[in-house]
Enzyme design. Structure first.
Site, PDB file in Angstrom:
ATOM      1  N   LYS A 130       0.840  -1.216   0.000  1.00  0.00           N
ATOM      2  CA  LYS A 130       0.000   0.000   0.000  1.00  0.00           C
ATOM      3  C   LYS A 130       0.869   1.258   0.000  1.00  0.00           C
ATOM      4  CE  LYS A 130      -4.179  -1.701   0.122  1.00  0.00           C
ATOM      5  NZ  LYS A 130      -5.201  -1.477  -0.859  1.00  0.00           N
ATOM      6  N   LYS A 210      -2.240 -11.345  -9.736  1.00  0.00           N
ATOM      7  CA  LYS A 210      -3.402 -11.890  -9.033  1.00  0.00           C
ATOM      8  C   LYS A 210      -4.656 -11.112  -9.460  1.00  0.00           C
ATOM      9  CE  LYS A 210      -4.511 -10.081  -4.994  1.00  0.00           C
ATOM     10  NZ  LYS A 210      -4.961  -9.757  -3.660  1.00  0.00           N
ATOM     11  N   LYS A 213      -9.563  -6.404  -7.639  1.00  0.00           N
ATOM     12  CA  LYS A 213     -10.376  -5.239  -7.965  1.00  0.00           C
ATOM     13  C   LYS A 213      -9.491  -4.025  -8.240  1.00  0.00           C
ATOM     14  CE  LYS A 213     -12.350  -6.586  -4.103  1.00  0.00           C
ATOM     15  NZ  LYS A 213     -13.252  -7.114  -3.066  1.00  0.00           N
TER      16      LYS A 213
END
Ligand code: AMP
Ligand code: TRP
Length: 346
Positions: A130, A210, A213
């Site tokens: 992140k 992977k 979203k």
């Protein structure tokens, strides 16, 4: 005939056949359900509700670490719950609830955080990721995210946690946190085990990362069939198969890998067609799109039916949260007692 006692199965075995125990898992309402969620996690949720005491949670507190649009979180929470119910999560067998309806999770996260060295959360792979992916918003909740996740699981003393492989580091951290608390205050919490099925990492339409979203490489479950078809047709296949006549390599081709699950009876034949260049990538993708659309057709219909029942989803979530109240309060009661805090009113 005498039966020999069976040793406890390692958690990587078939999720449906593990010894009975409490199950907990959570999904973030940060988007709509996709094929990666289904193959990696949701089908295990549904398989495990048959024999286990299962609790599933839409983790809206967690979503606040990356989404600050309240209306979107509310909508996605509704859609995620509706999707899980349509896919076969049965509220008569499993508990489905919204995290923020059981605020005891956040209190337990605080209590657990007092045994967690900062270095443990700083080195969490998801936090490091992140830092790269949303550098303008490194909020404090991102750092403490795995402690809240540990609290979600620990508050119900869950033993099994069906998840995709991307959650492995979080689960390991959960075990360390529980161990640290037990070492300081006496054994109480259960060390949970991650349960992976045979599709623990589903790649996205880019064929490389992977399915996720946030990367925009998903195949949706409940989108209109023509959208699903477009998503499947955009998939990257075997990048070394340049000409139509080149042999394909099903082991590396993501389209072929998905056929394993969506064409279980004939995927070997489909693979053979690719290997011998009898079929081209476009044919194989077209077939996959048909199969995925057919696979989820019943769930799509069920979703439509459920969405026409006003208040149904809210009622399921509310009833789920209510059922969990005594358990959550009992755990906090033990923590308050051992940690020297005031008594919890019964
Ligand atoms: P999330 O949407 O990140 O909250 O994920 C919900 C569940 O789906 C978690 O158990 C994830 O590990 C699982 N999951 C999400 N994406 C994938 C993927 N591409 N492959 C396998 N499992 C996944
Ligand atoms: N971190 C999980 C994810 O991103 C969501 C989650 C939160 C979770 N709490 C949990 C998963 C507890 C399993 C158990 O997918």
């Amino acid at each position: 005939m005498t039966t020999t006692p069976q040793p406890a199965a390692p958690a990587e075995q078939d999720p449906a056949n593990l010894p009975r125990g409490r199950v907990f898992s959570g999904v973030q309402p940060s988007g709509l359900p996709h094929v990666g969620n289904y193959l990696g996690a949701f089908r295990s949720y549904i398989a495990m509700q048959e024999r286990h005491d299962a609790i599933y949670c839409i983790v809206d507190y967690h979503a606040l670490t990356s989404t600050h649009n309240g209306e979107l979180i509310r909508q996605n929470t509704h859609e995620m719950a509706l999707g899980l119910l349509a896919l076969g999560l049965d509220p008569e067998r499993a508990v489905l609830f919204r995290q923020s309806d059981r605020p005891e999770h956040t209190e337990l996260a605080w209590l657990l955080s007092s045994v967690v060295p900062v270095s443990w959360v700083e080195r969490t792979p998801s936090f490091k990721e992140k830092r790269r992916s949303q550098p303008e918003d490194i909020n404090h909740a991102l750092l403490t995210y795995p402690v809240l996740m540990a609290a979600d699981i620990a508050i119900y003393l869950a033993r099994y946690v069906p998840v995709g492989k991307d959650q492995q580091a979080h689960l390991e951290l959960t075990r360390e946190i529980v161990r640290a608390w037990n070492a300081r205050y006496g054994d109480y919490f259960v060390e949970p085990e991650a349960v992976f099925n045979d599709s623990p990492i589903v790649r996205g339409t880019d064929g490389a990362n992977k399915m996720s979203k946030s990367l925009g490489n998903v195949i949706d479950i409940f989108a209109e069939p023509d959208v699903i078809r477009r998503q499947v047709m955009s998939m990257v296949t075997d990048t070394e198969r340049i000409r139509r006549t080149d042999p394909g390599r099903p082991e590396v081709c993501n389209v072929c890998q998905l056929h394993r699950y969506f064409s279980p009876l004939e995927f070997e034949e489909i693979w053979e067609g690719e290997r011998t260049a009898r079929t081209g990538c476009v044919d194989t993708k077209r077939l996959l799109a048909d199969r995925i659309i057919a696979f989820f057709a019943q769930a799509r219909e069920r979703r439509r039916e459920l969405s026409e029942r006003p208040g149904y989803v809210e009622e399921v979530l509310r009833a789920g949260a209510e059922r969990l109240e005594p358990l959550a309060r009992e755990t906090l009661g033990v923590c308050h007692d051992r940690m020297g805090l005031g008594p919890i009113a019964r």
